[in-house]
Design an enzyme around this catalytic site. Structure first.
Site, PDB file in Angstrom:
ATOM      1  N   SER A 135      -7.693  -0.108   0.621  1.00 29.37           N
ATOM      2  CA  SER A 135      -8.121   0.904   1.592  1.00 29.37           C
ATOM      3  C   SER A 135      -7.105   2.041   1.543  1.00 29.37           C
ATOM      4  CB  SER A 135      -8.186   0.303   3.001  1.00 29.37           C
ATOM      5  OG  SER A 135      -8.557   1.284   3.945  1.00 29.37           O
ATOM      6  N   CYS A 137       0.826  -1.209   0.000  1.00 35.99           N
ATOM      7  CA  CYS A 137       0.000   0.000   0.000  1.00 35.99           C
ATOM      8  C   CYS A 137       0.865   1.266   0.000  1.00 35.99           C
ATOM      9  CB  CYS A 137      -0.983  -0.047   1.160  1.00 35.99           C
ATOM     10  SG  CYS A 137      -2.379   1.105   0.950  1.00 35.99           S
ATOM     11  N   GLU A 147      -3.220  -8.841   2.934  1.00 44.13           N
ATOM     12  CA  GLU A 147      -3.020  -9.400   4.280  1.00 44.13           C
ATOM     13  C   GLU A 147      -4.193  -9.146   5.228  1.00 44.13           C
ATOM     14  OE1 GLU A 147      -1.975  -5.133   4.956  1.00 44.13           O
ATOM     15  OE2 GLU A 147      -1.787  -6.566   3.316  1.00 44.13           O
ATOM     16  N   HIS A 153      -4.312  -4.540   0.095  1.00 48.79           N
ATOM     17  CA  HIS A 153      -4.037  -5.133   1.406  1.00 48.79           C
ATOM     18  C   HIS A 153      -4.466  -6.598   1.411  1.00 48.79           C
ATOM     19  CE1 HIS A 153      -2.696  -1.726   3.843  1.00 48.79           C
ATOM     20  NE2 HIS A 153      -3.574  -0.982   3.206  1.00 48.79           N
ATOM     21  N   LYS A 211     -12.050   8.207  -0.836  1.00 49.74           N
ATOM     22  CA  LYS A 211     -11.309   7.038  -0.373  1.00 49.74           C
ATOM     23  C   LYS A 211     -11.739   5.793  -1.128  1.00 49.74           C
ATOM     24  CE  LYS A 211     -10.042   4.408   3.773  1.00 49.74           C
ATOM     25  NZ  LYS A 211     -10.177   4.278   5.244  1.00 49.74           N
ATOM     26  N   ARG A 230     -14.524   3.136  12.367  1.00 46.59           N
ATOM     27  CA  ARG A 230     -13.651   4.209  12.864  1.00 46.59           C
ATOM     28  C   ARG A 230     -13.925   5.517  12.133  1.00 46.59           C
ATOM     29  NH1 ARG A 230      -8.022   3.449  10.533  1.00 46.59           N
ATOM     30  NH2 ARG A 230      -9.219   4.299   8.784  1.00 46.59           N
TER      31      ARG A 230
END
Length: 307
Positions: free
Chosen positions: A192, A142, A237, A235, A163, A249
């Site tokens: 992300s 990323c 992972e 991502h 985003k 969040r």
């Protein structure tokens, strides 16, 4: 692990045409085996969760891996106790004289800043330069992928209109490349991020190969031609609830986020990237490290100088 076959077996040609990795018995008996030494520079705020995510992937192969956790010395994490870092982590200065088979650098929530404005940018550039001589293959995730592309090739990132968050379908562009061996033609992976890099700029760099992209998410996977640098803009992972927790969040912070795309079915999370994630890391560990790195780690510098 590769399948071992007798020398000159007729099936070898078929296996080669089908892009299936194999090894002759003559080559196999000359291979020494030792644990792969991998350094993980963890730039994520929740270091424990990030450790778990990468350990799942690194631990799901037949290869033995020894991991060294690294943290920055020029920036102190606000989310991880100093005692924890002192117990489980080392700084760059502590490993500067060491050699590693591989280096992983995680993402970081600093992507809206200019690279030079990041508190640990100078330290990171020192690590990237050090890795060129002390690490056989590096895996950038990323923001780290964007940072490494900027440092090594001068490729800038740009801010997205909103985003990018969700799980996106990707296409394999170089089916014969070892890093995507065994991939489906289309596969899913999470993203992300608020920034991106222009894929056309990578395509114009002779040393880089674009291996996978997405119509919605753009560039996903690229690598240097020698396999020593791997760039993943998403991502793979991430665990099941990472995108969900990030969404909650951002809601709590009144950022008015959109729901991650292709992630929820009703109120339930759908995991559709796990198989790809394991295969990506397995391919990297096997083809770009285990099959290539010298047995004596202190010989890495000499091998790279003559490559």
């Amino acid at each position: 692990m590769p399948v071992t076959i007798p020398q000159d077996l007729p099936a070898a040609e078929v296996l080669k045409q089908e892009n299936i990795f194999f090894m002759t018995k003559e080559r196999a008996i000359h291979q020494d085996i030792r644990p792969l030494q991998i350094a993980l520079l963890n730039l994520m705020p929740n270091k424990i969760r990030t450790e778990e995510q990468f350990l799942r992937l690194l631990g799901n192969t037949a290869l033995q891996v020894e991991l060294t956790f690294l943290t920055t010395a020029t920036y102190q994490s606000k989310h991880t106790p100093i005692s924890y870092l002192q117990t489980f982590y080392q700084t760059f200065e502590q490993v500067r004289g060491s050699h590693f088979d591989a280096l992983i650098i995680t993402g970081s929530p600093v992507e809206t800043l200019a690279f030079e404005e990041v508190a640990y940018w100078k330290e990171l550039t020192e690590i990237l330069a050090w890795a060129d001589e002390h690490v056989y293959s590096s895996f950038f995730v990323c923001w780290a992928a964007q940072a490494a592309l900027y440092h090594h090739y001068g490729i800038e990132k740009h801010l997205l209109p909103k985003k990018l968050s969700g799980v996106y379908s990707h296409t394999v562009k170089q089916k014969g490349h070892p890093l995507v061996r065994g991939f489906d033609d289309f596969f899913w992976a999470p993203h992300s991020r608020n920034t991106a890099v222009d894929e056309t700029k990578l395509s114009s760099v002779q040393d880089l190969i674009v291996l996978s992209d997405s119509e919605e998410a753009g560039l996903y996977l690229a690598a240097s031609k020698d396999g020593r640098k791997v760039f993943v803009t998403g991502h793979s992972e991430y665990d099941e609830l990472t995108l969900h927790d990030e969404y909650q969040r951002d809601l709590a912070a009144a950022l008015n986020p959109e729901k991650p795309l292709n992630y929820y079915q009703g109120d339930e999370v759908t995991v559709r990237w796990r198989g790809h994630a394991h295969l990506l890391f397995s391919n990297w560990l096997n083809y770009h490290i285990y099959q290539s790195t010298p047995y004596q780690l202190d010989q890495i510098s000499k091998v790279l100088q003559h490559s």
